[in-house]
Design an enzyme around this catalytic site. Structure first.
Site, mmCIF file in Angstrom:
data_model
loop_
_atom_site.group_PDB
_atom_site.id
_atom_site.type_symbol
_atom_site.label_atom_id
_atom_site.label_comp_id
_atom_site.label_asym_id
_atom_site.label_seq_id
_atom_site.Cartn_x
_atom_site.Cartn_y
_atom_site.Cartn_z
ATOM 1 N N HIS A 121 -77.577 12.076 -51.223
ATOM 2 C CA HIS A 121 -76.777 13.051 -51.964
ATOM 3 C C HIS A 121 -77.589 13.819 -53.011
ATOM 4 C CE1 HIS A 121 -76.056 9.635 -54.895
ATOM 5 N NE2 HIS A 121 -76.212 10.636 -55.739
ATOM 6 N N ASP A 151 -76.840 6.556 -47.582
ATOM 7 C CA ASP A 151 -77.180 7.407 -48.728
ATOM 8 C C ASP A 151 -78.640 7.252 -49.133
ATOM 9 O OD1 ASP A 151 -76.641 9.386 -50.549
ATOM 10 O OD2 ASP A 151 -75.798 8.053 -52.065
ATOM 11 N N SER A 226 -79.503 8.697 -60.008
ATOM 12 C CA SER A 226 -79.403 8.551 -58.558
ATOM 13 C C SER A 226 -80.767 8.644 -57.890
ATOM 14 C CB SER A 226 -78.522 9.652 -57.971
ATOM 15 O OG SER A 226 -77.180 9.289 -57.991
#
Length: 466
Positions: A121, A151, A226
């Site tokens: 992402h 992911d 992230s």
């Protein structure tokens, strides 16, 4: 963001999160035949060969921080457009188009020649990727491959002699073990926070048919972390920071990381095969709860109950039967479905795992060869799809696609649909069942599902589910 049990939100640490895998019935675990894969390291990714974890209250974090901070990078996702896409871009750039920052996150250098692992992402939809090292040097990066389901993404910069973080063994992490989260929250470069392992094999997607198995920690993690590193006190990579639970989008005490064994397996698959090699154990079932113990008179209160066996699967060939309770796989304790999912997702088709089951109060062990996943159920539209052979594609004049293998709803005309070839889902081409899963994983749940297929007469048709 994504709702967690209707109270908490999963807030992406710099983008839009995809959680996945498969789960089945008990304890709100509903889904398909179980997918999985293997981890024989055939690539040249550095792996730590010593994991003497340090415990106690007088732990010194400075060495681990120094080892890792220079190997965590800032990743900028930039979109390049030729004309304005909305009124705000028109006012900023006029009719000439321009470059807009879509998002930013972190990444972990895993080889000295510039391979970097991050979250899917973080890099999704990028026209350009800019990577900034801790010494302020900036590089353009290319995407080597990505997997929306886990992911995880692999990118590469053209550089040498870089600091990197070796992979540790995430199966060995223990509750209460000290860890560091290294990343770039709120664009603050090179931030290190400390915490402990709060839980293992945590599933954030309990109401969906795509469970994931996360390491949970209380190390402070915020938007921008992230794709950053979760490391143990030895400076070994044990996870890729991915999500937080929060009602407001910022850290409140819990954060989640993809286990390093799972991330490493995805990266190795991308480097060696070009995509993720996913297989199945071949069972349908779910985590045991008190109601299941009473209803089925089970001999144990923990484990994964086997509700069904996939025909021709490794589980069937090995001798696993319905009503068995899986308690261990390769000496890994299996207390719930996400324990099983997390471990098997670090394996590949063809790998052999030792499965210990409880059958009527007696323990039995079976060596199960994982097989490649060939079918995928889509309960929301009442269809099961399977990989199509060249003969099946040629018969209907299709160059690619997956076949409708079974209808799961009595309201659908099975005689007209079974054997037809689905070529696109929501205008995205699909070549195999994993690509079907990826498309549906990335889809907004509120959006319709549009199926483009070639019917039994060779004519192109469309169906829409709202």
């Amino acid at each position: 963001m994504k709702k967690i049990a209707s109270l908490l939100l999963v807030s992406i640490l710099g983008g839009a999160l995809t959680l996945s895998s498969y789960k089945l019935f008990f304890d709100e675990d509903a889904g398909n035949f179980l997918p999985q894969d293997a981890q024989t390291s055939k690539s040249f990714i550095p792996v730590a060969n010593n994991s003497n974890t340090v415990y106690g209250t007088n732990v010194d974090f400075t060495e681990a921080a120094e080892k890792t901070v220079h190997a965590v990078v800032h990743v900028k996702n930039v979109a390049v457009f030729k004309s304005p896409r909305n009124i705000w871009e028109y006012y900023q750039y006029g009719n000439n188009g321009g470059r807009a920052l879509q998002g930013a996150g972190s990444g972990v250098i895993i080889t000295p020649d510039g391979y970097i692992v991050t979250n899917n992402h973080v890099i999704e939809g990028a026209s350009e990727l800019e990577v900034t090292l801790n010494n302020n040097k900036t590089y353009k990066a290319e995407v080597i491959g990505s997997d929306p389901i886990t992911d995880i993404a692999l990118i590469k910069i053209d550089a040498d002699n870089l600091d990197y973080i070796p992979f540790g063994n995430s199966d060995n992490v223990k509750l209460g073990e000290w860890v560091l989260a290294v990343g770039n929250p709120f664009n603050l470069k090179s931030t290190v926070t400390a915490g402990i392992i709060s839980a293992k094999a945590r599933d954030l997607n309990a109401r969906d048919n795509s469970p994931q198995s996360f390491i949970q920690t209380d190390a402070a993690v915020n938007p921008g972390n992230s794709g950053g590193a979760l490391v143990n006190i030895n400076g070994e990579l044990i996870g890729i920071n991915t999500a937080i639970t929060s009602p407001n989008g910022s850290y409140i005490g819990y954060s989640f990381a993809v286990p390093s064994n799972n991330a490493r397996k995805v990266v190795e698959d991308i480097m060696e095969y070009g995509d993720v090699q996913q297989g199945i154990l071949g069972i349908r079932g779910g985590s045991i709860n008190p109601e299941a113990v009473q209803q089925y008179d089970l001999p144990t209160s923990q484990g994964v109950y086997v509700a069904g066996i996939a025909p021709g699967s490794g589980a069937e060939k090995a001798g696993i039967k319905e009503n068995d309770v899986i308690e261990k796989i390769d000496n890994i304790e299996i207390h719930k479905f996400s324990d099983l999912t997390g471990y098997i997702n670090s394996k590949r088709p063809g790998d052999v795992v030792a499965v210990k089951v409880n059958r009527g109060g007696k323990e039995k062990e079976f060596n199960v060869t994982l097989t490649k996943i060939n079918t995928f159920s889509i309960p929301s539209i009442g269809l099961e799809v399977a990989n199509a052979s060249e003969k099946e594609l040629k018969k209907l004049g299709a160059d690619y696609g997956v076949k409708i293998n079974k209808t799961l709803s009595q309201n659908l005309p099975a005689s007209e649909l079974i054997g037809t070839i689905i070529t696109e889902i929501n205008n995205q081409r699909v070549n195999n069942v994993r690509q079907v899963e990826e498309v549906l994983t990335e889809r907004n749940p509120s959006d319709p599902i549009v199926i483009t297929y070639i019917d039994l007469n060779g004519e192109k048709q469309r169906m829409i589910w709202r």
